[in-house]
Design an enzyme around this catalytic site. Structure first.
Site, PDB file in Angstrom:
ATOM      1  N   LYS A  14       0.839  -1.214   0.000  1.00 13.26           N
ATOM      2  CA  LYS A  14       0.000   0.000   0.000  1.00 13.26           C
ATOM      3  C   LYS A  14       0.866   1.253   0.000  1.00 13.26           C
ATOM      4  O   LYS A  14       2.033   1.232   0.411  1.00 13.26           O
ATOM      5  CB  LYS A  14      -0.945   0.037   1.203  1.00 13.26           C
ATOM      6  CG  LYS A  14      -0.274   0.012   2.595  1.00 13.26           C
ATOM      7  CD  LYS A  14       0.192   1.353   3.149  1.00 13.26           C
ATOM      8  CE  LYS A  14       0.926   1.214   4.469  1.00 13.26           C
ATOM      9  NZ  LYS A  14       1.729   2.366   4.864  1.00 13.26           N
ATOM     10  N   PRO A  99       9.199  -4.141  -0.228  1.00 12.51           N
ATOM     11  CA  PRO A  99      10.356  -3.777   0.590  1.00 12.51           C
ATOM     12  C   PRO A  99      10.065  -3.962   2.087  1.00 12.51           C
ATOM     13  O   PRO A  99       8.958  -3.673   2.536  1.00 12.51           O
ATOM     14  CB  PRO A  99      10.584  -2.288   0.270  1.00 12.51           C
ATOM     15  CG  PRO A  99       9.856  -2.036  -1.010  1.00 12.51           C
ATOM     16  CD  PRO A  99       8.758  -3.053  -1.116  1.00 12.51           C
ATOM     17  N   ALA A 105       3.723  -1.527   4.253  1.00 15.73           N
ATOM     18  CA  ALA A 105       2.908  -2.541   4.942  1.00 15.73           C
ATOM     19  C   ALA A 105       3.189  -3.964   4.490  1.00 15.73           C
ATOM     20  O   ALA A 105       2.274  -4.773   4.377  1.00 15.73           O
ATOM     21  CB  ALA A 105       1.418  -2.218   4.814  1.00 15.73           C
ATOM     22  N   GLY A 106       4.465  -4.284   4.256  1.00  9.83           N
ATOM     23  CA  GLY A 106       4.825  -5.627   3.804  1.00  9.83           C
ATOM     24  C   GLY A 106       4.512  -6.695   4.844  1.00  9.83           C
ATOM     25  O   GLY A 106       3.976  -7.761   4.510  1.00  9.83           O
ATOM     26  N   SER A 108       2.305  -6.512   7.237  1.00 14.80           N
ATOM     27  CA  SER A 108       0.843  -6.588   7.328  1.00 14.80           C
ATOM     28  C   SER A 108       0.288  -7.405   6.167  1.00 14.80           C
ATOM     29  O   SER A 108      -0.641  -8.205   6.336  1.00 14.80           O
ATOM     30  CB  SER A 108       0.232  -5.182   7.278  1.00 14.80           C
ATOM     31  OG  SER A 108       0.753  -4.396   8.314  1.00 14.80           O
ATOM     32  N   ALA A 109       0.864  -7.222   4.975  1.00 14.40           N
ATOM     33  CA  ALA A 109       0.426  -7.986   3.804  1.00 14.40           C
ATOM     34  C   ALA A 109       0.603  -9.482   4.074  1.00 14.40           C
ATOM     35  O   ALA A 109      -0.286 -10.285   3.795  1.00 14.40           O
ATOM     36  CB  ALA A 109       1.236  -7.564   2.568  1.00 14.40           C
ATOM     37  N   ASP A 141      -2.588  -1.870  10.041  1.00  9.47           N
ATOM     38  CA  ASP A 141      -2.590  -1.864   8.570  1.00  9.47           C
ATOM     39  C   ASP A 141      -3.087  -3.183   7.975  1.00  9.47           C
ATOM     40  O   ASP A 141      -3.264  -3.274   6.755  1.00  9.47           O
ATOM     41  CB  ASP A 141      -1.165  -1.625   8.037  1.00  9.47           C
ATOM     42  CG  ASP A 141      -0.710  -0.185   8.210  1.00  9.47           C
ATOM     43  OD1 ASP A 141      -1.541   0.658   8.613  1.00  9.47           O
ATOM     44  OD2 ASP A 141       0.468   0.093   7.945  1.00  9.47           O
TER      45      ASP A 141
HETATM   46  P1  ATP Z   1       4.052  -0.256   7.817  1.00  5.41           P
HETATM   47  O1  ATP Z   1       4.006   0.380   6.473  1.00  5.41           O
HETATM   48  O2  ATP Z   1       2.819  -1.136   8.076  1.00  5.41           O
HETATM   49  O3  ATP Z   1       4.373   0.650   8.940  1.00  5.41           O
HETATM   50  P2  ATP Z   1       6.571  -1.322   7.037  1.00  5.41           P
HETATM   51  O4  ATP Z   1       6.288  -1.640   5.604  1.00  5.41           O
HETATM   52  O5  ATP Z   1       7.326  -0.073   7.308  1.00  5.41           O
HETATM   53  O6  ATP Z   1       5.219  -1.351   7.836  1.00  5.41           O
HETATM   54  P3  ATP Z   1       7.267  -4.049   7.476  1.00  5.41           P
HETATM   55  O7  ATP Z   1       7.926  -4.490   6.207  1.00  5.41           O
HETATM   56  O8  ATP Z   1       5.884  -4.481   7.711  1.00  5.41           O
HETATM   57  O9  ATP Z   1       7.387  -2.496   7.663  1.00  5.41           O
HETATM   58  O10 ATP Z   1       8.231  -4.564   8.647  1.00  5.41           O
HETATM   59  C1  ATP Z   1       8.373  -3.918   9.890  1.00  5.41           C
HETATM   60  C2  ATP Z   1       9.060  -4.897  10.836  1.00  5.41           C
HETATM   61  O11 ATP Z   1       8.146  -5.946  11.141  1.00  5.41           O
HETATM   62  C3  ATP Z   1      10.266  -5.602  10.237  1.00  5.41           C
HETATM   63  O12 ATP Z   1      11.445  -4.902  10.480  1.00  5.41           O
HETATM   64  C4  ATP Z   1      10.250  -6.959  10.917  1.00  5.41           C
HETATM   65  O13 ATP Z   1      11.046  -6.952  12.074  1.00  5.41           O
HETATM   66  C5  ATP Z   1       8.815  -7.174  11.352  1.00  5.41           C
HETATM   67  N1  ATP Z   1       8.061  -8.218  10.595  1.00  5.41           N
HETATM   68  C6  ATP Z   1       7.206  -9.095  11.122  1.00  5.41           C
HETATM   69  N2  ATP Z   1       6.669  -9.885  10.183  1.00  5.41           N
HETATM   70  C7  ATP Z   1       7.188  -9.500   9.008  1.00  5.41           C
HETATM   71  C8  ATP Z   1       7.004  -9.952   7.674  1.00  5.41           C
HETATM   72  N3  ATP Z   1       6.192 -10.976   7.358  1.00  5.41           N
HETATM   73  N4  ATP Z   1       7.660  -9.311   6.705  1.00  5.41           N
HETATM   74  C9  ATP Z   1       8.477  -8.281   7.012  1.00  5.41           C
HETATM   75  N5  ATP Z   1       8.707  -7.851   8.264  1.00  5.41           N
HETATM   76  C10 ATP Z   1       8.068  -8.437   9.261  1.00  5.41           C
END
Ligand code: ATP
Length: 304
Positions: A14, A99, A105-106, A108-109, A141
């Protein structure tokens, strides 16, 4: 390809086209007016029967993904199993293209993807409402990752109202080296906001109109992210990436969520390709990806 006996779910990243942040509440959370738009960068989560809960991950950022029970995909499987009084014996494989810690939100995905994959694998046929309830328990998210399209999130971002979108938008995402932790970015927001009067967050009518009519120029004029100053303060080098995108013809630039991924809205597909090439050539990011929106939410892929 889905291994036989397994279920694969594809789930989108997202971008927040508006992220209005209110003052810190007594519980430390912030009220948000958060307009989510799903984009066509996807993770795939495959669930296969196993003797116990295990996780593997592949992709350029795989080494940054936790493979223990803190992974949101594992937590999703555990919550779903607990609700049905069964044991979460499943192998979850994440093919990661979103990324990590990038503000897209990887995690969360993957939570939403694992939930849908396990629900199908275990033949539970959970209602949409039940799945959304578990998503909200997993994180603010996660419900949107299940739903996709476009939606307004209020409260901590987890109360969702789906939004109509009248056309396709073309994006470029510049992936930065390293991530930014969302709580750290909110803490920096609080630090920068100290002493200031912070208005209650509300969705921008101009932005909602731009989505409804599919008007790229109007959307470009309405993009806002209240976390952007905090992300730039923590990662000043992002300013050069934003400038490189503007110089290459992007209609608007934005830090994606809590960053450090940056988002560039382009006039059309051709312009998006040109902006991506220029961003890569600028050396101000690790890589740049084109994507379109809106993208559908989590879906079970047909088995091979
Ligand atoms: P958001 O946009 O929801 O704030 P983000 O995209 O910045 O999230 P994510 O990639 O969701 O960040 O990862 C944040 C942290 O969550 C990572 O550093 C990791 O420690 C932890 N995490 C838990 N499960 C996962 C997963 N399936 N994939 C990636 N990171 C994960």
């Amino acid at each position: 390809m889905t291994p036989s006996g397994g279920v694969t779910v594809r789930v989108p990243a997202k971008v927040n086209v508006q992220l209005a942040v209110g003052a810190a509440r007594p519980d430390g959370f912030h009220d948000l007016a958060n307009v989510f738009l799903a984009v066509s960068l996807y993770d795939e989560v495959t669930a296969t029967p196993a003797d116990e809960l295990t996780i593997t991950c592949e992709g350029p950022d795989a080494d940054k993904v936790p493979l223990d029970r803190t992974n949101l995909a594992a937590r999703a499987a555990e919550l779903l199993a607990a609700r049905h009084g069964i044991s979460p014996d499943v192998h979850l494989h994440i093919a990661k293209d979103i990324p990590v810690a990038g503000g897209m939100a990887g995690g969360s995905a993957d939570g939403a993807g694992a939930l849908l994959a396990c629900d199908a694998l275990w033949g539970l046929n959970s209602s949409r409402a039940d799945l959304l309830e578990i998503c909200a328990e997993l994180g603010s998210d996660v419900p949107f990752s299940l739903v996709g399209g476009a939606a307004l999130g209020t409260g901590r971002g987890e109360k969702l109202t789906e939004l109509p979108v009248g056309g396709a938008f073309h994006w470029v995402f510049a992936v930065a080296d390293g991530g930014l932790s969302t709580p750290t970015v909110f803490a920096e927001f609080d630090r920068l906001a100290e002493g200031a009067e912070i208005p209650d967050p509300t969705a921008s009518p101009a932005l909602l109109d731009a989505l409804r009519t599919g008007d790229t120029t109007a959307l470009a004029a309405a993009l806002t992210n209240d976390l952007q100053p905090a992300a730039l303060s923590l990662r000043p080098s992002l300013a050069a990436t934003l400038t490189a995108g503007t110089d290459a013809g992007a209609l608007a630039t934005l830090v994606s969520g809590s960053g450090p991924t940056t988002a560039f809205l382009a006039k059309d597909a051709e312009s998006a390709e040109a902006v991506a090439a220029a961003l890569i050539a600028s050396g101000t990011c690790r890589t740049a990806r084109v994507a379109t929106s809106p993208a559908p939410g989590a879906i079970v892929l047909p088995s091979a």
